[in-house]
Design an enzyme around this catalytic site. Sequence first.
Site, PDB file in Angstrom:
ATOM      1  N   GLU A  31      52.369 -20.716  35.704  1.00  0.00           N
ATOM      2  CA  GLU A  31      51.992 -20.718  34.983  1.00  0.00           C
ATOM      3  C   GLU A  31      52.449 -21.746  34.744  1.00  0.00           C
ATOM      4  O   GLU A  31      52.839 -23.014  35.106  1.00  0.00           O
ATOM      5  CB  GLU A  31      52.976 -20.019  34.082  1.00  0.00           C
ATOM      6  CG  GLU A  31      54.519 -20.073  33.511  1.00  0.00           C
ATOM      7  CD  GLU A  31      55.294 -18.933  32.966  1.00  0.00           C
ATOM      8  OE1 GLU A  31      54.380 -18.205  31.975  1.00  0.00           O
ATOM      9  OE2 GLU A  31      56.699 -18.882  32.597  1.00  0.00           O
ATOM     10  N   HIS A  66      67.831 -19.939  24.429  1.00  0.00           N
ATOM     11  CA  HIS A  66      67.091 -18.813  24.194  1.00  0.00           C
ATOM     12  C   HIS A  66      67.487 -17.711  22.447  1.00  0.00           C
ATOM     13  O   HIS A  66      66.380 -16.609  22.912  1.00  0.00           O
ATOM     14  CB  HIS A  66      66.442 -17.896  25.684  1.00  0.00           C
ATOM     15  CG  HIS A  66      66.525 -19.131  26.231  1.00  0.00           C
ATOM     16  ND1 HIS A  66      65.644 -19.841  26.230  1.00  0.00           N
ATOM     17  CD2 HIS A  66      67.386 -19.183  27.983  1.00  0.00           C
ATOM     18  CE1 HIS A  66      65.421 -20.970  27.571  1.00  0.00           C
ATOM     19  NE2 HIS A  66      66.882 -20.367  28.569  1.00  0.00           N
ATOM     20  N   ARG A 123      56.680  -4.602  17.607  1.00  0.00           N
ATOM     21  CA  ARG A 123      58.053  -4.148  16.171  1.00  0.00           C
ATOM     22  C   ARG A 123      58.270  -5.448  15.057  1.00  0.00           C
ATOM     23  O   ARG A 123      56.975  -6.468  14.893  1.00  0.00           O
ATOM     24  CB  ARG A 123      59.322  -4.501  16.806  1.00  0.00           C
ATOM     25  CG  ARG A 123      59.566  -5.692  17.987  1.00  0.00           C
ATOM     26  CD  ARG A 123      61.093  -4.922  18.273  1.00  0.00           C
ATOM     27  NE  ARG A 123      61.484  -6.331  18.859  1.00  0.00           N
ATOM     28  CZ  ARG A 123      61.525  -7.298  20.102  1.00  0.00           C
ATOM     29  NH1 ARG A 123      60.081  -7.183  20.239  1.00  0.00           N
ATOM     30  NH2 ARG A 123      61.600  -8.388  19.753  1.00  0.00           N
TER      31      ARG A 123
END
Length: 184
Positions: A31, A66, A123
């Site tokens: 990526e 994070h 969600r």
Amino acid sequence: IVPTPADLEPQFKQAANEALNAFGDGRMFVEKYVETPRHIEVQCLGDGTGEVIHLWDRDCSVQRRHQKIIETAPSMGLTDETRNAMLNDACRLLAADNYRAAGTVEFLVDKNGKHYFMEVNPRVQVEHTITEEITGVDIVQSTMKLASGKTLKELGLTQDSIPEPMGYAMQCRVTTENPAHDFR
């Protein structure tokens, strides 16, 4: 991180060999590395018919280990071009799957304003309240009604009915790190 194109092949081979030895499978996923990105997410609602609306965006770039520490809505300092591209991409992605519920489409944005898809969180997220503050839309209530089979149109929620953000909202999270114990 591969610093130059010339480094790609040897580093790829090395990593593939390490994966093969450790896991019995040398296949690799590559990526793009986005240097010093912003973490921008788009709050959406979908009704399962292919209709999806956005409730603008949030900036979740201030993080520690994070974990989001400060979220603001809407994101500040985005060009209209970048914002509109992300809003449109988020809605198109969820509409293609006839998405039904509240969901957050997350992107990384580089220093040039180019955005990269990161993930979809299907969600209601903790930071949904700042989106409610700037739009006046009750996301939890809307999600329950969508889950019961209502359409966005039946709820009076069309993209045209969602106002421009009404000011700014911010959410700050308290962390439990202790600086006297190496921030553990």
